[in-house]
Design a protein around this motif. Structure first.
Motif, PDB file in Angstrom:
ATOM      1  N   ASN A   1       0.858  -1.185   0.000  1.00 21.77           N
ATOM      2  CA  ASN A   1       0.000   0.000   0.000  1.00 21.77           C
ATOM      3  C   ASN A   1       0.894   1.235   0.000  1.00 21.77           C
ATOM      4  O   ASN A   1       1.583   1.514   0.984  1.00 21.77           O
ATOM      5  N   LEU A   2       0.899   1.944  -1.112  1.00 16.70           N
ATOM      6  CA  LEU A   2       1.755   3.124  -1.216  1.00 16.70           C
ATOM      7  C   LEU A   2       1.184   4.253  -0.374  1.00 16.70           C
ATOM      8  O   LEU A   2      -0.034   4.469  -0.357  1.00 16.70           O
ATOM      9  N   PRO A   3       2.034   4.987   0.341  1.00 14.76           N
ATOM     10  CA  PRO A   3       1.531   6.036   1.233  1.00 14.76           C
ATOM     11  C   PRO A   3       0.894   7.212   0.513  1.00 14.76           C
ATOM     12  O   PRO A   3       0.122   7.963   1.105  1.00 14.76           O
ATOM     13  N   SER A   4       1.212   7.365  -0.776  1.00 13.39           N
ATOM     14  CA  SER A   4       0.689   8.490  -1.552  1.00 13.39           C
ATOM     15  C   SER A   4       0.874   8.167  -3.028  1.00 13.39           C
ATOM     16  O   SER A   4       1.733   7.356  -3.395  1.00 13.39           O
ATOM     17  N   ASP A   5       0.067   8.814  -3.889  1.00 10.53           N
ATOM     18  CA  ASP A   5       0.260   8.658  -5.329  1.00 10.53           C
ATOM     19  C   ASP A   5       1.632   9.150  -5.772  1.00 10.53           C
ATOM     20  O   ASP A   5       2.103   8.798  -6.862  1.00 10.53           O
ATOM     21  N   LEU A   6       2.276   9.944  -4.934  1.00  7.95           N
ATOM     22  CA  LEU A   6       3.626  10.419  -5.216  1.00  7.95           C
ATOM     23  C   LEU A   6       4.592   9.264  -5.444  1.00  7.95           C
ATOM     24  O   LEU A   6       5.581   9.398  -6.177  1.00  7.95           O
ATOM     25  N   PHE A   7       4.285   8.102  -4.837  1.00  6.87           N
ATOM     26  CA  PHE A   7       5.206   6.975  -4.877  1.00  6.87           C
ATOM     27  C   PHE A   7       4.871   5.992  -5.995  1.00  6.87           C
ATOM     28  O   PHE A   7       5.521   4.947  -6.096  1.00  6.87           O
ATOM     29  N   ILE A   8       3.870   6.299  -6.814  1.00  9.68           N
ATOM     30  CA  ILE A   8       3.612   5.441  -7.974  1.00  9.68           C
ATOM     31  C   ILE A   8       4.787   5.512  -8.937  1.00  9.68           C
ATOM     32  O   ILE A   8       5.354   4.496  -9.341  1.00  9.68           O
ATOM     33  N   THR A   9       5.157   6.715  -9.312  1.00  9.40           N
ATOM     34  CA  THR A   9       6.349   6.942 -10.128  1.00  9.40           C
ATOM     35  C   THR A   9       7.235   7.936  -9.394  1.00  9.40           C
ATOM     36  O   THR A   9       6.851   9.095  -9.211  1.00  9.40           O
ATOM     37  N   MET A  10       8.397   7.480  -8.964  1.00  8.99           N
ATOM     38  CA  MET A  10       9.334   8.343  -8.243  1.00  8.99           C
ATOM     39  C   MET A  10      10.395   8.866  -9.209  1.00  8.99           C
ATOM     40  O   MET A  10      10.762   8.183 -10.167  1.00  8.99           O
ATOM     41  N   THR A  11      10.856  10.073  -8.974  1.00 13.69           N
ATOM     42  CA  THR A  11      11.838  10.702  -9.851  1.00 13.69           C
ATOM     43  C   THR A  11      13.109  11.032  -9.087  1.00 13.69           C
ATOM     44  O   THR A  11      13.053  11.629  -8.007  1.00 13.69           O
ATOM     45  N   ILE A  12      14.237  10.621  -9.651  1.00 13.92           N
ATOM     46  CA  ILE A  12      15.544  10.965  -9.108  1.00 13.92           C
ATOM     47  C   ILE A  12      16.396  11.503 -10.257  1.00 13.92           C
ATOM     48  O   ILE A  12      15.990  11.452 -11.425  1.00 13.92           O
ATOM     49  N   TYR A  13      17.575  12.010  -9.924  1.00 13.97           N
ATOM     50  CA  TYR A  13      18.475  12.536 -10.950  1.00 13.97           C
ATOM     51  C   TYR A  13      19.872  11.960 -10.768  1.00 13.97           C
ATOM     52  O   TYR A  13      20.338  11.753  -9.638  1.00 13.97           O
ATOM     53  N   ALA A  14      20.529  11.709 -11.889  1.00 12.78           N
ATOM     54  CA  ALA A  14      21.930  11.319 -11.848  1.00 12.78           C
ATOM     55  C   ALA A  14      22.788  12.527 -11.492  1.00 12.78           C
ATOM     56  O   ALA A  14      22.336  13.673 -11.584  1.00 12.78           O
ATOM     57  N   ASP A  15      24.022  12.264 -11.105  1.00 16.51           N
ATOM     58  CA  ASP A  15      24.939  13.358 -10.791  1.00 16.51           C
ATOM     59  C   ASP A  15      25.667  13.815 -12.066  1.00 16.51           C
ATOM     60  O   ASP A  15      25.315  13.413 -13.182  1.00 16.51           O
ATOM     61  N   ALA A  16      26.682  14.631 -11.891  1.00 15.61           N
ATOM     62  CA  ALA A  16      27.391  15.192 -13.039  1.00 15.61           C
ATOM     63  C   ALA A  16      28.103  14.125 -13.866  1.00 15.61           C
ATOM     64  O   ALA A  16      28.448  14.362 -15.030  1.00 15.61           O
ATOM     65  N   ASN A  17      28.317  12.942 -13.283  1.00 13.29           N
ATOM     66  CA  ASN A  17      28.970  11.849 -13.991  1.00 13.29           C
ATOM     67  C   ASN A  17      27.969  10.816 -14.522  1.00 13.29           C
ATOM     68  O   ASN A  17      28.377   9.745 -14.979  1.00 13.29           O
ATOM     69  N   GLY A  18      26.685  11.139 -14.432  1.00 13.90           N
ATOM     70  CA  GLY A  18      25.673  10.219 -14.911  1.00 13.90           C
ATOM     71  C   GLY A  18      25.347   9.084 -13.957  1.00 13.90           C
ATOM     72  O   GLY A  18      24.606   8.164 -14.305  1.00 13.90           O
TER      73      GLY A  18
END
Length: 271
Positions: free
Chosen positions: A207-224
């Protein structure tokens, strides 16, 4: 005037909804066990869908490429692709599947380049280049080798050897070169695929705590490079958006995404 404002708000909300939905597309190359004791025949399901919420299944043209790499040797499996269907909570849509034989110990790196899919809501084409790595006998061979794909996530963690509560680290690359600050979407396969009946299960694993956790977004650093903590056993998808070299198709934007599937495992209780 009031009606115009309401119409504008409705259109804006609809646009926001469809944009969010479009961002959550994942091309699956799914087989239940990425860490296997023995080889032999396996079946891989290839729906283009939304695995975290058993969402809409999208119809795409047959894959442009499908092959497996084992100890540096590439074997084309495109002729083995079969048409199929996949059922989610939203619909039943056209899909594909393939049978493959795992021969010998080591890593079997399955690569699929899907045909471009036109997402009308975004007015953009989406093409995902996907890797799923199946290991036989715990002997590591090819898992961390870069294949020089136009869009690729090269794992720095064995994608089949993760413990729940551990982390997965990878490098986003395009034609062998790191992609700085790549945007990466993450989804959990929250509804177990029923391999026999070509459908997601009716019951979620978490059970996901929020719809925010259906698709989560992160970013790579300067080296990918990126790292993501994996809280629960099961399979997880990582999609680095728009990192491929091609950016246009038929006069419209093309997003070539790099996708990799990984599997986390629970500790087994001592009997």
């Amino acid at each position: 005037m009031f009606k115009n404002i309401l119409s504008f708000v409705a259109i804006s909300l609809a646009s926001s909804f469809f944009a969010s939905a479009a961002q959550a597309h994942f091309q699956m190359v799914y087989t239940p066990d990425l860490l296997r004791e023995r080889g032999g025949l396996i079946n891989l399901k290839l729906p283009f869908t939304h695995p975290a919420d058993s969402g809409y299944v999208m119809a795409v043209e047959p894959p442009e490429q499908f092959y497996v790499v084992k100890k540096g040797k590439k074997t084309d499996l495109l002729a083995n692709i079969k048409t199929s269907t996949w059922t989610s909570a939203a619909n039943t849509g056209d899909a594909y599947e393939v049978d493959a034989t795992l021969r010998g110990l080591g890593d079997h790196v399955f690569v699929m380049q899907m045909a471009p899919y036109f997402e009308e809501a975004e007015n953009v084409y989406i093409q995902q280049i996907v890797k799923t790595i199946v290991n036989v006998g715990t002997l590591p061979t090819d898992w961390n080798e870069a294949l020089g794909l136009t869009a690729e996530i090269v794992p720095l963690t064995k994608p089949y050897g993760i413990l729940a509560g551990g982390t997965f680290t990878g490098v986003v690359k395009s034609n062998g070169q790191p992609v700085p600050f790549a945007e990466i979407e993450v989804e959990y396969v929250n509804y177990d695929p029923d391999m026999k009946n070509n459908r997601f299960s009716d019951t979620a694993n978490a059970n996901l705590p929020s719809d925010l956790f259906i698709t989560m977004t992160i970013y790579a650093d300067a080296n990918g490079t990126f790292t993501f903590g994996i809280p629960k056993a099961g399979q997880w998808g990582f999609a680095a958006l728009g990192v491929g070299e091609k950016t246009e198709l038929n006069g419209k934007e093309l997003s070539q995404d790099a996708v990799i599937w990984v599997q986390a495992h629970d500790f087994k209780a001592v009997k």
